[in-house]
Write a protein that holds these residues in place. Structure first.
Motif, short mmCIF file in Angstrom:
data_model
loop_
_atom_site.label_atom_id
_atom_site.label_comp_id
_atom_site.label_asym_id
_atom_site.label_seq_id
_atom_site.Cartn_x
_atom_site.Cartn_y
_atom_site.Cartn_z
N GLN A 1 0.83 -1.20 0.00
CA GLN A 1 0.00 0.00 0.00
C GLN A 1 0.87 1.26 0.00
OE1 GLN A 1 -3.26 -0.23 -0.26
NE2 GLN A 1 -3.31 -2.46 -0.08
N ARG B 1 -5.61 4.47 -3.46
CA ARG B 1 -5.94 4.74 -2.06
C ARG B 1 -4.82 4.26 -1.15
NH1 ARG B 1 -10.16 5.82 1.37
NH2 ARG B 1 -10.13 4.76 3.39
N TYR C 1 -10.98 10.03 -0.14
CA TYR C 1 -10.23 9.22 -1.11
C TYR C 1 -9.10 8.41 -0.46
CZ TYR C 1 -12.66 12.34 -4.31
OH TYR C 1 -13.63 13.05 -4.98
N HIS C 2 -8.71 8.78 0.76
CA HIS C 2 -7.59 8.10 1.41
C HIS C 2 -7.89 7.96 2.91
CE1 HIS C 2 -5.02 8.60 -2.15
NE2 HIS C 2 -5.54 9.82 -2.24
#
Length: 448
Positions: free
Chosen positions: A243, A341, A369-370
């Motif tokens: 991520q 993300r 969005y995150h």
């Protein structure tokens, strides 16, 4: 010849022992006017002192290089940490010498106590150890190592100069990175109520091929493996591990406040380096964004070998600015740069609830969005002031004001949580540990 004389003259110093001996001679000459029985004693005493002075000069200057000294340091210093410094001495004289060492350390430390005295036998090697704790990033100029040598006679000392001007850069804290690496691989998170749950996901990250069991998605059947094994085999996928973890550092005036010598910006920079290291150990990609009234540096998230070095080189040059941060510009930059993300750790500071409310609309838009984690600081000075007993009316006023600001900080946490924004309110000294713990908790809960 003149050059040699000037070199000896500038590096030659008379000692208190010589001045005491000359003072005694002067006293004897004065007493001779009143006591004639002293006879030639003053002249003899002066002659003996002169002979010993010549012997002292001869044995000290007979060797061109009677002593060696060198400063041993790392190629760079770690900001906010105790950095070990070593001075190694070697005696080339044929006798034991008395040594005084003065290390000319950078002016930023404002220290004049690096003065060491020791005795060094012939041919012996000794090391002097001490620590320096820089509190600002940048270049630090070391001067000479001044070594003063005295013989057992002790009438004069000879000065040696070693290791001329040397510049060492001070980088964001890197000495304690090993300690934070241990946090990344530690298995004791369950003691804090954090339980890691492995989930079978439908992401594009392949995990393994396994035998088909009832309930597996038939769309994941691996027909080639099935043909080889003569049994149904399926592809197993896990939630994607790699991520994007971005550290966003506020460089505005709110980050200039100092605590224990370091500014809030330096605390945030040190924590960002440690968090980036831990994130890459956990197979995530680390990135960086710096912000003030304009967007500063942007390092795209990556896991390549030199990523941490790139982040440290960028942060080495960062300084606070005097204007307020432009979070609207941050939002547009995040939307343009970060396509996937991820976790955004925003290091900033809010001193009042109204300051937070001005920036809250932009934080809410980013959090859509995150996964946004806002990190801001407790004012430890206010905390100690509120806990101290008030002795007069002025003390009551100060105590009440301090408690008001502390309460507002707690309201900020609730305000952020109300809008689904994660937050960490921490003392500056515990920033790195608290941020890494929060990241590991989110990672264990698979919220990233």
């Amino acid at each position: 010849m003149k050059k040699i004389f000037q070199q000896y003259y500038t590096n030659l110093f008379l000692t208190d022992r010589l001045f005491a001996a000359l003072g005694l001679c002067i006293l004897l000459f004065l007493l001779k006017f009143f006591f004639s029985w002293l006879g030639e004693i003053p002249e003899i005493a002066f002659g003996v002192i002169l002979i010993f002075l010549l012997i002292d000069l001869f044995i000290l200057y007979r060797n061109v290089e009677g002593i060696e000294a060198k400063r041993l340091t790392s190629k760079r210093l770690s900001n906010g940490d105790e950095n070990p410094i070593e001075i190694e001495l070697r005696n080339k004289y044929g006798f034991t010498v008395n040594v005084r060492v003065i290390d000319e350390i950078p002016f930023q430390f404002q220290l004049r106590d690096k003065d060491f005295r020791l005795s060094l036998q012939s041919g012996a090697i000794k090391s002097i150890h001490y620590n320096l704790r820089p509190t600002k990033r940048g270049e630090y100029d070391f001067g000479f190592i001044r070594v003063f040598i005295g013989s057992p006679i002790g009438l004069v000392t000879r000065r040696y100069n070693f290791d001329g001007a040397k510049v060492l850069p001070v980088y964001p804290s890197f000495i304690n990175l090993g300690k934070y690496e241990l946090m990344a691989v530690s298995r004791y998170l369950t003691e804090f109520g954090i339980k890691k749950i492995r989930k079978i996901g439908q992401s594009t990250e392949f995990d393994q091929i396994k035998n088909y069991v009832g309930g597996d998605d038939i769309r994941t059947i691996n027909w080639k493996a099935t043909a080889r094994k003569s049994a149904l085999m399926v592809n197993n996928y896990t939630d994607e591990r790699s991520q994007n973890i971005y550290c966003i550092i506020d460089k505005s005036r709110v980050m200039r406040m100092p605590f224990e010598g370091l500014s809030l910006l330096d605390y945030a920079i040190n924590a960002s380096v440690a968090l980036s290291k831990v994130a890459m150990l956990k197979e995530d990609k680390a990135g960086l964004i710096t912000l003030s009234e304009t967007i500063g540096a942007i390092v795209p998230a990556d896991r390549k070998a030199g990523q941490l070095g790139t982040i440290m080189n960028v942060l080495y040059k960062e300084k606070t600015r005097y204007l307020e941060s432009n979070l609207e510009l941050l939002y547009s930059s995040v939307r343009a740069v970060i396509k996937q993300r991820g976790l955004l750790v925003f290091f900033t500071n809010f001193e009042s609830l109204s300051a937070l409310q001005r920036q809250l609309p932009y934080l809410k838009r980013i959090s859509k969005y995150h996964l946004l984690l806002v990190v801001f600081f407790e004012n430890t000075e206010l905390k100690s002031l509120s806990s101290a007993p008030a002795k007069d009316v002025e003390g009551i006023y100060h105590k009440t004001t301090a408690e008001k600001f502390i309460y507002e900080k707690k309201l900020m946490v609730k305000e952020l949580n109300k809008h689904g924004i994660l937050s960490v309110l921490t003392p500056p000294q515990k920033l790195t540990v608290n941020v890494i713990n929060q990241y590991l908790a989110l990672k264990a809960q698979q919220r990233i």
